[in-house]
Design an enzyme around this catalytic site. Structure first.
Site, PDB file in Angstrom:
ATOM      1  N   ASP A  60     101.540  41.612 -22.826  1.00  0.00           N
ATOM      2  CA  ASP A  60     102.297  43.036 -22.327  1.00  0.00           C
ATOM      3  C   ASP A  60     103.521  42.934 -21.964  1.00  0.00           C
ATOM      4  O   ASP A  60     104.642  41.395 -22.535  1.00  0.00           O
ATOM      5  CB  ASP A  60     101.831  43.630 -20.876  1.00  0.00           C
ATOM      6  CG  ASP A  60     101.773  42.652 -20.042  1.00  0.00           C
ATOM      7  OD1 ASP A  60     103.335  42.199 -20.086  1.00  0.00           O
ATOM      8  OD2 ASP A  60     101.014  42.410 -18.716  1.00  0.00           O
ATOM      9  N   ALA A  61     104.304  44.002 -21.703  1.00  0.00           N
ATOM     10  CA  ALA A  61     105.460  44.523 -21.897  1.00  0.00           C
ATOM     11  C   ALA A  61     106.358  43.170 -21.460  1.00  0.00           C
ATOM     12  O   ALA A  61     107.651  43.276 -21.392  1.00  0.00           O
ATOM     13  CB  ALA A  61     106.745  45.497 -22.432  1.00  0.00           C
TER      14      ALA A  61
END
Length: 234
Positions: free
Chosen positions: A106-107
């Protein structure tokens, strides 16, 4: 055994060099050769490793196998402003198939990612039966408790919305709020959800290793090609 051959026009399209009409223009200009001989027919079957454009070999016709150090803030999706694919040559995203990450981070997660345009290789790394170990360095909002450690290691921790418990995790306590956690499955946001289920919150998350691969000597946001042995795994 003879080297596998491919039609020249399909090869150029697959590698993202351009359309068939563009290839015909290159052929008329004498820019394409096999060995030292100019090629005139787009339908000629060729060994991709022998094809040259302006005297230079094609860009990894055998496939792309990369180790990438993902920074925080980047997303594993094509066409996004903060996409990890912006760190690679643009031509690699128009290959067919385009390059893709082996799984996703994820980011807000940094660390090890493999990247490839070989769908079979990607599938082998991500198939659940291989149980590839994934090691994370985890920073927590609250100190870890003995009860939470026991739950992580138990193989009985059930995440919200799921019917099968997480596999047992290997856990090393680095400090009261810092863990090294190794999982052998790749569920959606698994580390964050595991700690949330135990009443804690992940503040920082870095994947240190994926199988045998690490990025200790690779600066954040950079990548390298895997050597032939690495690309032959798993």
């Amino acid at each position: 055994m003879a080297a596998p051959q491919e039609r020249l026009d399909r090869l150029f399209s697959r590698l993202g060099y351009g359309s068939r009409s563009e290839l015909r223009e290159w052929l008329r200009a004498g820019r394409v050769s096999v060995g030292s001989r100019p090629v005139g027919s787009p339908s000629l079957r060729v060994d991709p490793k022998l094809v040259q454009i302006d005297g230079q070999p094609l860009d990894h016709p055998e496939g792309l196998y990369l180790l990438y150090h993902k920074p925080r803030g980047k997303v594993c999706a094509h066409g996004e402003p903060r996409s990890v694919y912006g760190d690679f040559p643009a031509a690699w995203s128009v290959r067919r198939p385009a390059i893709n990450t082996v799984g996703r981070l994820d980011a807000d997660t940094s660390g090890v990612l493999l990247v490839t345009d070989d769908g079979g290789w990607l599938h082998r790394w991500t198939h659940p039966r291989r149980a590839v170990p994934r090691t994370y360095r985890v920073g927590l909002a609250e100190p870890i408790t003995d009860g939470a450690l026991a739950q992580l290691r138990s193989g009985k921790l059930l995440l919200a919305g799921e019917t099968s418990p997480c596999l047992p995790a290997d856990v090393e306590v680095l400090a009261p709020r810092h863990l090294r956690l190794t999982l052998r499955e790749g569920r959606y946001h698994e580390v964050r959800r595991m700690l949330a289920a135990l009443g804690n919150r992940v503040d920082t998350l870095h994947r240190e290793a994926f199988g045998p691969f690490r990025v200790d000597d690779l600066p954040s946001g950079s990548w390298r090609l895997l050597d032939p042995h690495e690309a032959s795994l798993p």
